[in-house]
Design an enzyme around this catalytic site. Structure first.
Site, PDB file in Angstrom:
ATOM      1  N   ASP A   1       0.190  -7.289   1.512  1.00  0.00           N
ATOM      2  CA  ASP A   1       0.605  -6.013   1.878  1.00  0.00           C
ATOM      3  C   ASP A   1       2.382  -5.923   1.825  1.00  0.00           C
ATOM      4  O   ASP A   1       2.804  -5.222   2.625  1.00  0.00           O
ATOM      5  CB  ASP A   1      -0.092  -5.620   2.952  1.00  0.00           C
ATOM      6  CG  ASP A   1       0.381  -3.840   3.197  1.00  0.00           C
ATOM      7  OD1 ASP A   1       0.100  -3.402   1.977  1.00  0.00           O
ATOM      8  OD2 ASP A   1       0.021  -3.280   4.265  1.00  0.00           O
TER       9      ASP A   1
ATOM     10  N   SER B   1       4.787   2.875   8.133  1.00  0.00           N
ATOM     11  CA  SER B   1       4.314   1.935   7.395  1.00  0.00           C
ATOM     12  C   SER B   1       5.346   1.312   6.313  1.00  0.00           C
ATOM     13  O   SER B   1       5.892   2.148   5.696  1.00  0.00           O
ATOM     14  CB  SER B   1       3.175   2.086   6.571  1.00  0.00           C
ATOM     15  OG  SER B   1       1.959   2.123   7.409  1.00  0.00           O
TER      16      SER B   1
ATOM     17  N   HIS C   1       0.690  -1.226   0.000  1.00  0.00           N
ATOM     18  CA  HIS C   1      -0.108  -0.106  -0.052  1.00  0.00           C
ATOM     19  C   HIS C   1       0.892   1.163  -0.043  1.00  0.00           C
ATOM     20  O   HIS C   1       0.271   2.489  -0.254  1.00  0.00           O
ATOM     21  CB  HIS C   1      -1.055  -0.091   1.061  1.00  0.00           C
ATOM     22  CG  HIS C   1      -0.464   0.310   2.581  1.00  0.00           C
ATOM     23  ND1 HIS C   1      -0.170  -0.545   3.519  1.00  0.00           N
ATOM     24  CD2 HIS C   1      -0.088   1.698   2.967  1.00  0.00           C
ATOM     25  CE1 HIS C   1       0.264   0.127   4.481  1.00  0.00           C
ATOM     26  NE2 HIS C   1       0.508   1.495   4.426  1.00  0.00           N
TER      27      HIS C   1
END
Length: 306
Positions: free
Chosen positions: A79, A158, A49
């Site tokens: 992911d 992230s 992402h």
């Protein structure tokens, strides 16, 4: 003179010193986050992402070195994404194994959000075996055995590293579940297979069985007869799926697949890669007090699958 740092602080600061140079800030299109150097020839691991659908982007390291990167492969259903920097990179971080983690263990989250010179937070493993829904088009998959930690995260972290006390990367930070709660994709045998496929093929081919399961303990008599402590309870069987055609039912207790004991979701998911597509998969379940053997033939997961 006594060391002003206590033992806890020494661990956190040593992990930070080890990993901060190896974690880059990443910008790709409108997305941004962090990435971890994991090879000596410029490959970095981040979240799918973070890079989105971009083919290229920029990386910047704590020492001021920056440059372009290309997306080698991405896998939205885990992911995870692999990128390769077109500039010199620091020595790689050491990848660990999340299967050895225990609840309460110290972990350190290291990121490099844009505009900040590194970000380090510490906490403990607050939960294991969590599930995180991931989606690619209309295909949905649960990322199993997600690590839950109370090490504070923010969106810029992230793709950064979740490390143990020895500085080994045991997870890739992927989401903020709520205030003070963070999640990380585990670094284990399944993850390594995904990363290898991304480097080799740029994508991950998966087999689709059509089961939604939940880990369950085995009754004592089954423990004695099978030598297993746990299995997978079938919560749902997708209509028309290979599992449905094989006769599996909600409530079945899956003991083995491919003649390999199944004790958790990961042990089943690690079978669901390209080699399983179109091949008979023997499955043994416990149903209504009896052992039942079935043969399923997984198909390739596509964007329209579940």
């Amino acid at each position: 003179m006594a060391d002003p740092l206590d033992a806890y602080s020494q661990v956190v600061s040593s992990v930070a010193a080890e990993l901060l140079p190896r974690v880059a800030s990443v910008r790709a299109g409108r997305g941004s986050g962090s990435a971890v150097v994991f090879t000596g020839d410029g490959f970095l691991l981040t979240n799918a992402h973070v890079v989105g659908y971009s083919r290229t982007g920029t990386v910047a390291f704590a020492d001021g070195v920056s440059g372009d990167f290309e997306v080698v492969g991405r896998d939205p259903l885990s992911d995870l994404a692999v990128i390769r920097a077109r500039t010199a990179t620091p020595p790689p971080a050491e990848l660990g194994d999340s299967d050895g983690l225990v609840v309460g263990q110290l972990v350190v989250a290291v990121g490099n959000p844009l505009g900040l010179t590194g970000s380090v937070t510490a906490g403990v493993v607050s939960g294991l075996g969590r599930s995180l829904p991931a989606r690619s088009g209309s295909a949905t998959r649960l990322i199993e055995d997600v690590i839950q930690t109370d090490a504070a995260l923010n969106p810029g972290n992230s793709g950064g590293a979740l490390a143990d006390a020895r500085g080994r990367v045991v997870g890739i930070n992927t989401a903020v579940a709520g205030v003070g709660v963070g999640l990380a994709v585990p670094m284990n045998a399944t993850t390594r297979s995904i990363v290898a496929a991304l480097i080799r093929d740029g994508r991950v081919r998966r087999a689709f069985l059509g089961l939604v399961t939940s880990p369950a303990p085995l009754p004592e008599h089954l423990r004695r007869s099978t030598g297993q402590n746990g299995a997978l309870r079938v919560v749902e069987v997708v209509p028309g799926s290979p599992a449905h055609r094989a006769g599996l039912r909600a409530g079945d207790l899956v003991l083995s697949a491919g003649r390999t004991p199944v004790g958790d979701a990961q042990s089943l998911q690690r079978l669901m890669f390209a080699d399983a597509i179109g091949r008979p998969l023997p499955i043994t379940v416990h149903r209504n007090g009896a052992l039942v053997d079935v043969i399923a033939e997984p198909v390739e997961l596509t964007g329209s699958g579940v």
